[in-house]
Design a protein around this motif. Structure first.
Motif, PDB file in Angstrom:
ATOM      1  N   GLN A  29      21.179  63.313 -23.484  1.00 26.75           N
ATOM      2  CA  GLN A  29      20.614  61.970 -23.355  1.00 26.75           C
ATOM      3  C   GLN A  29      19.362  61.767 -24.205  1.00 26.75           C
ATOM      4  OE1 GLN A  29      20.074  60.778 -19.298  1.00 26.75           O
ATOM      5  NE2 GLN A  29      22.241  60.913 -18.790  1.00 26.75           N
ATOM      6  N   GLU A  82      26.775  46.641 -20.603  1.00 26.91           N
ATOM      7  CA  GLU A  82      25.621  46.819 -19.724  1.00 26.91           C
ATOM      8  C   GLU A  82      25.440  45.613 -18.817  1.00 26.91           C
ATOM      9  OE1 GLU A  82      22.116  49.326 -21.542  1.00 26.91           O
ATOM     10  OE2 GLU A  82      22.839  47.921 -23.052  1.00 26.91           O
ATOM     11  N   ARG A  99      22.239  55.841 -29.662  1.00 26.04           N
ATOM     12  CA  ARG A  99      22.898  54.978 -28.681  1.00 26.04           C
ATOM     13  C   ARG A  99      22.690  53.526 -29.075  1.00 26.04           C
ATOM     14  NH1 ARG A  99      24.229  57.928 -24.049  1.00 26.04           N
ATOM     15  NH2 ARG A  99      23.400  60.058 -24.086  1.00 26.04           N
ATOM     16  N   ARG A 100      23.774  52.777 -29.064  1.00 25.13           N
ATOM     17  CA  ARG A 100      23.719  51.372 -29.442  1.00 25.13           C
ATOM     18  C   ARG A 100      24.362  50.527 -28.347  1.00 25.13           C
ATOM     19  NH1 ARG A 100      20.546  53.204 -32.169  1.00 25.13           N
ATOM     20  NH2 ARG A 100      20.290  53.129 -34.438  1.00 25.13           N
ATOM     21  N   SER A 101      23.923  49.296 -28.206  1.00 26.79           N
ATOM     22  CA  SER A 101      24.498  48.387 -27.223  1.00 26.79           C
ATOM     23  C   SER A 101      24.755  47.043 -27.889  1.00 26.79           C
ATOM     24  CB  SER A 101      23.557  48.223 -26.021  1.00 26.79           C
ATOM     25  OG  SER A 101      22.313  47.697 -26.433  1.00 26.79           O
ATOM     26  N   ASP A 142      26.128  52.606 -25.644  1.00 28.62           N
ATOM     27  CA  ASP A 142      25.360  52.794 -24.419  1.00 28.62           C
ATOM     28  C   ASP A 142      26.021  52.031 -23.272  1.00 28.62           C
ATOM     29  OD1 ASP A 142      23.327  53.888 -22.978  1.00 28.62           O
ATOM     30  OD2 ASP A 142      21.836  52.379 -23.509  1.00 28.62           O
TER      31      ASP A 142
END
Length: 278
Positions: free
Chosen positions: A159, A67, A166-168, A143
Motif C-alpha cells: 500500500q 470509490e 494508484r489512480r482513481s 484505487d
C-alpha cells in the motif's frame, strides 16, 4: 443556495420502494456512459435485461467512479451490476446469487517487455509476489477496485510502495493503459475483455500483452449488488428469480461473450455451463 444544492444531490440518490437506482462506473466494455456505444456494454445490457423482466420497478441510472459507488452504497438505496465480493463490503452490501462468471484479471504489459517479465513467469502464470518486490518495475492500479486472488493480497502488502501508483476516476483503466503505452508505468491489471475493447479502438500505439497470474482462478463469479437493508433484500430476491431462469440463455450470455476472442468465448461457455449445472 448551497443547502439547496446539497438537498438536490441527496434527492438524486434516493430510491423509493418501487424504484431501482443503478450506479455504474465509466468502465468499457462493461459500461459505456457516452458515445456511439452508450448503454451497450456487457453490464449495461445485463442491467437492461433485468429491467425488462422487473417491470414492477422504475429503473434509473447514475454514473460514478468506484470509490464514490462504494460510499453511496453505504448511504443510499442503490444497486450495481458486476461488483466483487469482499468480507468488508458484505457488511453493508447485499449480493445476488452469481449472475454469471467472468474470466479473471491478468497482468497487462507492453509486448516488447516480455523478456523483462520472463524471470517472473511460471507454468501457471506470473509470480506476482516476486514481481512486485522489484522497485525498478512501476505498476499502476485502480484505487478502490478489487482484482481478486493474489492480486488483492499483494496490493495490500504494498500500500505504501513508491513503485506502485494508484489512480482513481470514472475511466481509470483507460488512463492506466495510456500510462502503460507512454511508458510511465510498466504493468497494470485488468480483464481480457477490457484489453480486447481497447485494442479494437486502435488508440494504443504499442502492442500490449495479457499474461495470466499464478494463483488466479480459471473464472470468477460475478454478482449484482444492492444496499444491505430491507429494500435491498426485496430487490435482490426479485433479481435472483430472474437469474435462475435466464443466466445460461444465449441472449444473456452474449452480452459478455461478444467481448471475448473465439477461444475465450468457447472456454467461457463451457465454464458457465459447468458452474451453473451444480
Amino acid at each position: 443556495m448551497k443547502a439547496f444544492i446539497v438537498m438536490l444531490l441527496v434527492f438524486s440518490f434516493m430510491a423509493t420502494a418501487s424504484e431501482i437506482l443503478w450506479l455504474r462506473p465509466d468502465f468499457p466494455p462493461g459500461t459505456f456512459v457516452k458515445g456511439p456505444m452508450k448503454d451497450q456494454g456487457y453490464n449495461d445490457l445485463t442491467r437492461q435485461f433485468l429491467a425488462r423482466r422487473l417491470p414492477q420497478y422504475q429503473h434509473n441510472v447514475q454514473t460514478a467512479g468506484y470509490e464514490r459507488i462504494i460510499k453511496l452504497m453505504q448511504e443510499h438505496n442503490v444497486c450495481i451490476v458486476g461488483l466483487y465480493k469482499s468480507p468488508q463490503r458484505q457488511r453493508y452490501i447485499l449480493y445476488s446469487e452469481p449472475r454469471g462468471v467472468v474470466l479473471p484479471n491478468g497482468l497487462i504489459i507492453r509486448a516488447a517487455d516480455r523478456e523483462i517479465f520472463s524471470p517472473y513467469m511460471t507454468e501457471q502464470g506470473v509470480d506476482l509476489s516476486s514481481l512486485m518486490k522489484n522497485p525498478e518495475l512501476i505498476g499502476g492500479v485502480a484505487d478502490g477496485r478489487l482484482y481478486k486472488g493474489p492480486v488483492d493480497s499483494e496490493l495490500a502488502k504494498h500500500q505504501k510502495t513508491e513503485h506502485l501508483l494508484r489512480r482513481s476516476g470514472a475511466n481509470v483503466f483507460s488512463d492506466l493503459l495510456k500510462m502503460l503505452d507512454l511508458k510511465r508505468i510498466d504493468y497494470t491489471f485488468g480483464f481480457p475483455v477490457e484489453l480486447v475493447y481497447q485494442q479494437r479502438l486502435g488508440t494504443i500505439s504499442q502492442q500490449i500483452a495479457f499474461l495470466p497470474i499464478e494463483g488466479m482462478p480459471q473464472a470468477t463469479p460475478s454478482y449484482i449488488a444492492c444496499s444491505r437493508n430491507k429494500w435491498g433484500e426485496q430487490v435482490i430476491g426479485d433479481i435472483n428469480k430472474v437469474l435462475r431462469v435466464h443466466r445460461l440463455s444465449p441472449e444473456y450470455l452474449h452480452a459478455y461473450q461478444q467481448w471475448l476472442d473465439t477461444g475465450s468465448r468457447s472456454l467461457h461457455q463451457q465454464i458457465s455451463e459447468k458452474y451453473f449445472a451444480r
